[in-house]
Design a protein around this motif. Sequence first.
Motif, PDB file in Angstrom:
ATOM      1  N   VAL A 120       0.836  -1.199   0.000  1.00 40.91           N
ATOM      2  CA  VAL A 120       0.000   0.000   0.000  1.00 40.91           C
ATOM      3  C   VAL A 120       0.873   1.253   0.000  1.00 40.91           C
ATOM      4  O   VAL A 120       0.645   2.193  -0.766  1.00 40.91           O
ATOM      5  N   PHE A 123       2.677   1.701  -3.381  1.00 43.43           N
ATOM      6  CA  PHE A 123       1.711   2.147  -4.387  1.00 43.43           C
ATOM      7  C   PHE A 123       1.372   3.621  -4.189  1.00 43.43           C
ATOM      8  O   PHE A 123       1.371   4.412  -5.145  1.00 43.43           O
ATOM      9  N   PHE A 124       1.085   4.008  -2.957  1.00 42.69           N
ATOM     10  CA  PHE A 124       0.696   5.386  -2.662  1.00 42.69           C
ATOM     11  C   PHE A 124       1.810   6.379  -2.991  1.00 42.69           C
ATOM     12  O   PHE A 124       1.591   7.394  -3.664  1.00 42.69           O
ATOM     13  N   SER A 178      -3.316  10.198  -5.725  1.00 39.16           N
ATOM     14  CA  SER A 178      -2.750   9.014  -5.089  1.00 39.16           C
ATOM     15  C   SER A 178      -3.688   8.430  -4.041  1.00 39.16           C
ATOM     16  O   SER A 178      -3.852   7.210  -3.947  1.00 39.16           O
ATOM     17  N   THR A 182      -5.180   4.736  -4.514  1.00 38.56           N
ATOM     18  CA  THR A 182      -4.836   3.751  -3.487  1.00 38.56           C
ATOM     19  C   THR A 182      -6.079   3.201  -2.811  1.00 38.56           C
ATOM     20  O   THR A 182      -6.210   1.980  -2.625  1.00 38.56           O
TER      21      THR A 182
END
Length: 332
Positions: A120, A123-124, A178, A182
């Motif tokens: 997470v 990705f963020f 983002s 996310t």
Amino acid sequence: MKAGVHLFILPCASQQVPAMGDRGTSNHSGMTDFILVGFRVHPELHLLLFLIFLLVYAIILLGNVGMMAIIVTDPRLNTPMYFFLGNLSFIDLFYSSVIAPKAMTNFWSESKSISFAGCVAQFFLFALFIVTEGFLLAAMAYDRFIAICNPLLYSVQMSTRLCAQLVAGCYVCGCFTSVLQTSMTFSLSFCASRAIDHFYCDARPLQRLSCSNLFIHKVISFSLSGIIILPTVTVIIVSYVYIASTVLKIRSTEGRKKAFSTCSSHLGVVGVLYGAVFFMYLTPDRFPELSKVASLCYSLVTPMLNPLIYSLRNKDVKEALRKLVEKKNALF
């Protein structure tokens, strides 16, 4: 075993990782780890890939940290263009650092695992910095448009306050996008497979693991990509159409050469970044291995090339670097 607790067991000969795309009946949205498959190459090539990643990442660190140091320490570079370049180096440094260290570690890891929270976070942060860079490149194109097409009012129009507002706006847009991407991606229900067919956590490979209905998710993701890419590309194209028209009217050959040199550097960076992003997010998801190559272009190649392009083709930066080296040598 208590409900909701998932143990991660390394795969062995008798236990295989579920195949990618395996649509098991279990909902593993609460899983504690994923597996980053990475590049599907022979194990003997892992050392070569590791060395390539290490070399590229070292160049990224040296180039971008060096660029920021030069811009901060040389008073002559206290201009809007170099303010934007300093922020570009900052962004390149951090989003490549989100990807490269974990990718290099996985070349030597048997499990190749990444925790759910780590996925997470990766990705963020990557989405935050890559989207921010897209908007920053548009701001840089606008800066060059004012500098070349309206030079007499440049210092007034591109004030310190406006530059700070433009950069802050880039980060706000990146953060908003983002957060949305996310939350959308990790609200999906994931199936039995934990193997992400990529070398970092990205939207499309994660979608392949989902048991959820992806139609609405894909429509929103595609629309969001279009909202990010189309306006920024439009600003860049329109700015450079006006720039080209103005430059062609310059009678001085030296003046035209200098203007084209500065603009071609920026256009080269834009071309590599947006070309790879367009292929990755606005084309059908049919070729995972090609997607990995495209991802390399904007996650590692672009951050490596940016400081090289802007320093090697910029006399002010080269002069500032020479003085910085001379000052350092004088101290020792």
